[in-house]
Motif scaffolding. Structure first.
Motif, PDB file in Angstrom:
ATOM      1  N   THR A  26     -10.298  11.903 -39.865  1.00 58.18           N
ATOM      2  CA  THR A  26      -9.801  11.580 -41.114  1.00 58.18           C
ATOM      3  C   THR A  26      -8.528  11.477 -41.351  1.00 58.18           C
ATOM      4  O   THR A  26      -7.850  10.508 -41.698  1.00 58.18           O
ATOM      5  N   GLY A  27      -7.699  12.595 -40.698  1.00 59.96           N
ATOM      6  CA  GLY A  27      -6.307  12.580 -40.844  1.00 59.96           C
ATOM      7  C   GLY A  27      -5.414  11.696 -39.957  1.00 59.96           C
ATOM      8  O   GLY A  27      -4.693  10.910 -40.180  1.00 59.96           O
ATOM      9  N   LEU A  28      -6.363  11.487 -38.415  1.00 55.95           N
ATOM     10  CA  LEU A  28      -5.893  10.355 -37.795  1.00 55.95           C
ATOM     11  C   LEU A  28      -5.776   8.825 -38.353  1.00 55.95           C
ATOM     12  O   LEU A  28      -4.855   7.992 -38.005  1.00 55.95           O
ATOM     13  N   THR A  29      -7.048   8.784 -38.779  1.00 55.34           N
ATOM     14  CA  THR A  29      -6.888   7.417 -39.409  1.00 55.34           C
ATOM     15  C   THR A  29      -6.126   7.129 -40.471  1.00 55.34           C
ATOM     16  O   THR A  29      -5.405   6.007 -40.526  1.00 55.34           O
ATOM     17  N   LEU A  30      -6.022   8.134 -41.371  1.00 56.77           N
ATOM     18  CA  LEU A  30      -5.025   7.838 -42.378  1.00 56.77           C
ATOM     19  C   LEU A  30      -3.739   7.971 -42.121  1.00 56.77           C
ATOM     20  O   LEU A  30      -2.968   6.894 -42.590  1.00 56.77           O
TER      21      LEU A  30
ATOM     22  N   ALA B 118      -4.653  16.795 -47.560  1.00 59.24           N
ATOM     23  CA  ALA B 118      -5.359  17.946 -46.855  1.00 59.24           C
ATOM     24  C   ALA B 118      -6.471  17.378 -46.125  1.00 59.24           C
ATOM     25  O   ALA B 118      -7.524  17.139 -47.137  1.00 59.24           O
ATOM     26  N   CYS B 119      -6.508  17.214 -44.849  1.00 67.39           N
ATOM     27  CA  CYS B 119      -7.637  16.657 -44.142  1.00 67.39           C
ATOM     28  C   CYS B 119      -7.989  18.020 -43.410  1.00 67.39           C
ATOM     29  O   CYS B 119      -8.222  17.612 -41.975  1.00 67.39           O
TER      30      CYS B 119
ATOM     31  N   LEU C 188      -7.219  16.028 -51.503  1.00 70.51           N
ATOM     32  CA  LEU C 188      -8.306  16.494 -50.460  1.00 70.51           C
ATOM     33  C   LEU C 188      -8.841  15.084 -49.993  1.00 70.51           C
ATOM     34  O   LEU C 188      -9.316  14.273 -50.818  1.00 70.51           O
ATOM     35  N   ALA C 189      -9.148  15.237 -48.695  1.00 72.47           N
ATOM     36  CA  ALA C 189      -9.819  14.164 -47.986  1.00 72.47           C
ATOM     37  C   ALA C 189     -10.716  14.699 -46.884  1.00 72.47           C
ATOM     38  O   ALA C 189     -10.610  15.710 -46.214  1.00 72.47           O
ATOM     39  N   GLY C 190     -11.709  13.967 -46.366  1.00 74.96           N
ATOM     40  CA  GLY C 190     -12.700  14.316 -45.543  1.00 74.96           C
ATOM     41  C   GLY C 190     -13.539  15.413 -45.933  1.00 74.96           C
ATOM     42  O   GLY C 190     -13.969  15.545 -46.967  1.00 74.96           O
TER      43      GLY C 190
ATOM     44  N   ASN D 170     -18.196   9.460 -41.342  1.00 73.33           N
ATOM     45  CA  ASN D 170     -17.788   8.021 -41.817  1.00 73.33           C
ATOM     46  C   ASN D 170     -17.349   8.068 -43.411  1.00 73.33           C
ATOM     47  O   ASN D 170     -16.311   7.358 -43.823  1.00 73.33           O
ATOM     48  N   SER D 171     -17.964   9.079 -43.976  1.00 73.38           N
ATOM     49  CA  SER D 171     -17.155   9.208 -45.487  1.00 73.38           C
ATOM     50  C   SER D 171     -15.964   9.446 -45.547  1.00 73.38           C
ATOM     51  O   SER D 171     -14.915   9.219 -46.359  1.00 73.38           O
ATOM     52  N   GLY D 172     -15.357  10.489 -44.612  1.00 70.05           N
ATOM     53  CA  GLY D 172     -14.006  10.794 -44.230  1.00 70.05           C
ATOM     54  C   GLY D 172     -13.094   9.737 -43.927  1.00 70.05           C
ATOM     55  O   GLY D 172     -12.091   9.480 -44.816  1.00 70.05           O
TER      56      GLY D 172
END
Length: 529
Positions: free
Chosen positions: A17-21, A162-163, A282-284, A299-301
Motif C-alpha cells: 500500500t505505501g509503496l503504491t501510494l 499511515a500504511c 490511515l490506509a491498508g 488489493n483493498s490496500g
C-alpha cells in the motif's frame, strides 16, 4: 519540537500500500518521503493474489510492464469434496478492467519492483531503518520524531499517511478503535519452493476433517493453508513431519519440497472506526483487516492508495481544500467492508464443520451450475462487490438503473487509435481528469470553462461501426470505441459524454445540455480550496 526537513506528504510503511501510494504520488509530481522501520522491503511471502483492479493501478503507476512477467495471470479455483472428488470450478475469463480477475504473485518480488519504481522520481525519497517514535499535529503540519539506528531525526509534513500495518502505531497513538471480529479458527500457512507439478489453479478442499487450500504461484512456488482444530497448538502443527504428512495427502509430489515459510495465522474482519484524524490518514491494514478467503486484503490496500493519491495531489496543489480528503473514507470504507463480508461468506463455505454441512454447500453449488445465469454469476465472480461508491466526489446518476453509474469504476476496453493500433483505455485517459464524448460534439462553453480549470483531457470517441473523421485534425484526440463498451455505457446513462476521475471512476455523465455545468460547479465549490 523543530522540524529539520519538511515534505508535503510522508508515507509511513513500505508494504504494497505505501509503496503504491508513493509511486502514484511520484507520478503526480508530489514531493513525498517514504519511511520504513525495517532494513528493506518484505522478503517473505505474505499475500499471494493480485486482482484486475490492482493491476490497473500498477498500469496507472507506470509499472505494469515490469510486474506482468512475474505473475501467473488468470488462475481459477477448483473445489474438492471430503472424498477428494472435484465438484466445482471457478475460472473467470472476463477482463472488464483490462486484466484477468485473479492472478498469483510473490509479494517480495512485487515489493522490490514497487521500491525500484520510486527511483524514477527525483522528488520521492525512501528511507529504511527509520522508525516512528511519536508524532504531533501542530497547526497546519504533522511533526514526527523518528529513530534512525539510534539517532533521533525530526521531520514534518503537511499530510501523514499511515500504511504501517494491522498493528498500526499511528492508529494506536490516535486512539482509533477497530470494530469487527477475530476468527476463532486458526490456519497453518506453508510456503514451498521448486514445485514439480505444472497445474496452475488453486485447489480448495472442503473437508470437515481438515479444510485445506493449495495455491500454486509464480517461479515454482506453492502455498498450502490448513485449518487447525480446536486445541491444536502452533508447536504441534508446525512440526515438519506432521505438516509434510498433511501436504502428502493433498499432493504427494509436494511433500519433499523446500519450505520457505511456515506460520500460524489468526484472521480478522475489522475496520478502523475513523480513517482520518486532522492531517493523518490511515490506509491498508492500518484501516481494515480482511480474512484471506477472497484474496482481497492487499488489493483493498491498493484501492486505498489509488483513491488517496489524486486527492492528496489536488489538495497539495491547492486545487481543492482538505475537505476533499474526507471523501476518502466516505468512498472506500463501505466497499472495504463489503469485501470483508464476502470473505467471511466464502470462509464459511470453505470451513464446513461437519460432513452434512459440507454436503449441503456442495449441492447448493451444483444446483447453481444447472441454471446458466446463476452459473455465470458464480464462475465469473460476479458476486464480488462492484467498485462503486454510495456517496463522495461525483455527481449522482439521473439514470440509476444503468450498469455503470457515476461513482463507479469505468471498464477498461481497448480503443483504436488512427492508424489501427489498439491500446487499453487508460493509456488514452492520461494521469488526470478526462472527458470522453462522442466525436464532433463539444460541451457547452460553461462546461468548457470548468474543464479548463481542472485540466481535463478531452477525448472524442468514434463509434465501433464508424470511420475516423476525415481529414484528420492533429489537435484533436480521437479514438475509436472498437469494442463498443464506452458507447454502450453512455447510451445506458442517456449521456453524450462522461467525465472520469484520475482513479478511473466516473465523475459525472453529461447530457449535452446547458445544465451539465451547474452540478459540477456545486461539487467543486463544496471541496474548493
Amino acid at each position: 519540537m523543530h522540524a529539520t526537513s519538511h515534505y508535503p506528504v510522508i508515507v509511513l510503511g513500505a508494504g504494497p500500500t505505501g509503496l503504491t501510494l508513493a509511486n502514484l504520488l511520484g507520478g503526480y509530481g508530489v514531493r513525498t518521503l517514504l519511511l520504513e522501520r525495517n532494513a528493506s522491503t518484505v522478503d517473505e511471502p505474505r499475500a499471494v493474489s493480485i486482482d484486475d483492479e490492482s493491476l490497473r493501478t500498477a498500469q496507472s503507476a507506470g509499472l505494469i510492464d515490469e510486474i506482468l512477467p512475474s505473475i501467473v495471470q488468470g488462475y481459477g479455483v477448483h473445489y474438492f469434496s471430503w472424498s477428494g472428488r472435484e465438484f466445482a470450478r471457478i475460472e473467470p475469463q472476463s477482463t472488464e478492467y483490462g486484466y484477468p480477475k485473479r492472478n498469483a504473485f510473490r509479494q517480495a518480488v512485487l515489493a522490490a519492483q514497487l521500491c525500484e519504481g520510486l527511483d524514477r522520481f527525483a522528488h520521492v525519497e525512501k528511507r529504511f531503518r527509520h522508525e516512528l517514535r511519536r508524532f504531533e499535529q501542530v497547526g497546519d503540519k504533522v511533526v514526527l520524531e523518528i529513530d534512525h539506528a539510534g539517532t533521533p531525526v525530526t521531520l514534518s509534513c503537511d499530510w501523514l499517511v499511515a500504511c504501517d500495518g494491522g498493528r498500526s502505531g499511528v492508529r494506536e497513538q490516535l486512539g482509533i478503535p477497530l470494530s469487527g471480529d477475530t476468527f476463532a479458527e486458526k490456519w497453518l500457512i506453508v510456503d514451498l519452493l521448486d514445485r514439480k507439478t505444472p497445474f496452475r489453479h488453486t485447489r480448495t478442499y472442503c473437508d470437515p476433517v481438515r479444510p485445506a487450500i493449495r495455491l500454486p504461484g509464480p517461479q515454482g512456488t506453492v502455498r498450502y493453508e490448513f485449518m487447525l482444530k480446536e486445541g491444536e497448538t502452533a508447536e504441534y502443527v508446525l512440526d515438519e513431519a506432521r505438516l509434510r504428512g498433511w501436504i502428502r495427502e493433498r499432493e504427494p509430489l509436494d511433500e519433499g519440497l523446500p519450505i520457505a515459510r511456515k506460520v500460524v495465522y489468526t484472521f480478522h474482519a475489522r475496520l478502523a472506526e475513523r480513517w482520518r484524524d486532522g492531517r493523518v490518514l490511515l490506509a491498508g491494514d492500518a484501516a481494515h483487516l480482511t480474512p484471506p478467503f477472497a484474496g482481497q486484503g492487499m488489493n483493498s490496500g491498493l484501492r486505498d492508495a489509488t483513491n488517496l493519491a489524486w486527492k492528496l495531489h489536488a489538495v497539495v496543489q491547492g486545487r481543492c481544500g482538505p475537505a476533499l480528503l474526507d471523501t476518502y473514507e466516505m468512498e472506500r470504507k463501505p466497499h472495504a467492508w463489503a469485501l470483508i463480508e464476502m470473505a467471511i461468506r466464502i470462509g464459511r463455505y470453505m470451513q464446513p464443520k461437519s460432513r452434512l454441512e459440507a454436503m449441503a454447500a456442495q449441492w447448493a453449488l451444483k444446483l447453481c451450475s444447472l441454471y446458466p445465469p446463476a452459473r455465470d454469476y458464480v464462475l465469473q465472480l460476479k458476486f464480488k462487490p462492484k467498485p462503486r461508491f454510495g456517496e463522495g466526489f461525483f455527481v449522482p446518476c439521473q439514470a440509476p438503473d444503468t450498469a455503470i453509474k457515476a461513482g463507479q469504476l469505468l471498464p477498461q476496453p481497448r480503443v483504436e487509435w488512427p492508424g489501427g493500433q489498439r491500446r487499453l483505455l487508460d493509456e488514452v485517459l492520461g494521469p488526470g481528469f478526462a472527458c470522453l464524448s462522442r466525436a464532433g460534439q463539444p460541451p457547452d462553453p460553461e462546461l468548457e470553462s470548468w474543464m479548463a480549470g481542472m485540466d481535463v483531457r478531452r477525448i472524442e470517441l468514434v463509434a465501433a461501426e464508424d470511420d475516423f473523421p476525415w481529414p484528420e485534425a492533429p489537435e484533436r484526440l480521437v479514438v475509436r470505441d472498437c469494442e463498443g463498451v464506452l458507447t454502450r455505457v453512455m447510451a445506458e446513462a442517456g449521456a453524450q459524454a462522461m467525465l472520469v476521475r484520475p482513479d478511473r471512476y466516473v465523475l459525472a455523465f453529461l447530457q449535452g445540455g446547458r445544465n451539465d455545468a451547474a452540478p459540477l460547479r456545486a461539487l467543486l465549490d463544496r471541496y474548493r480550496a
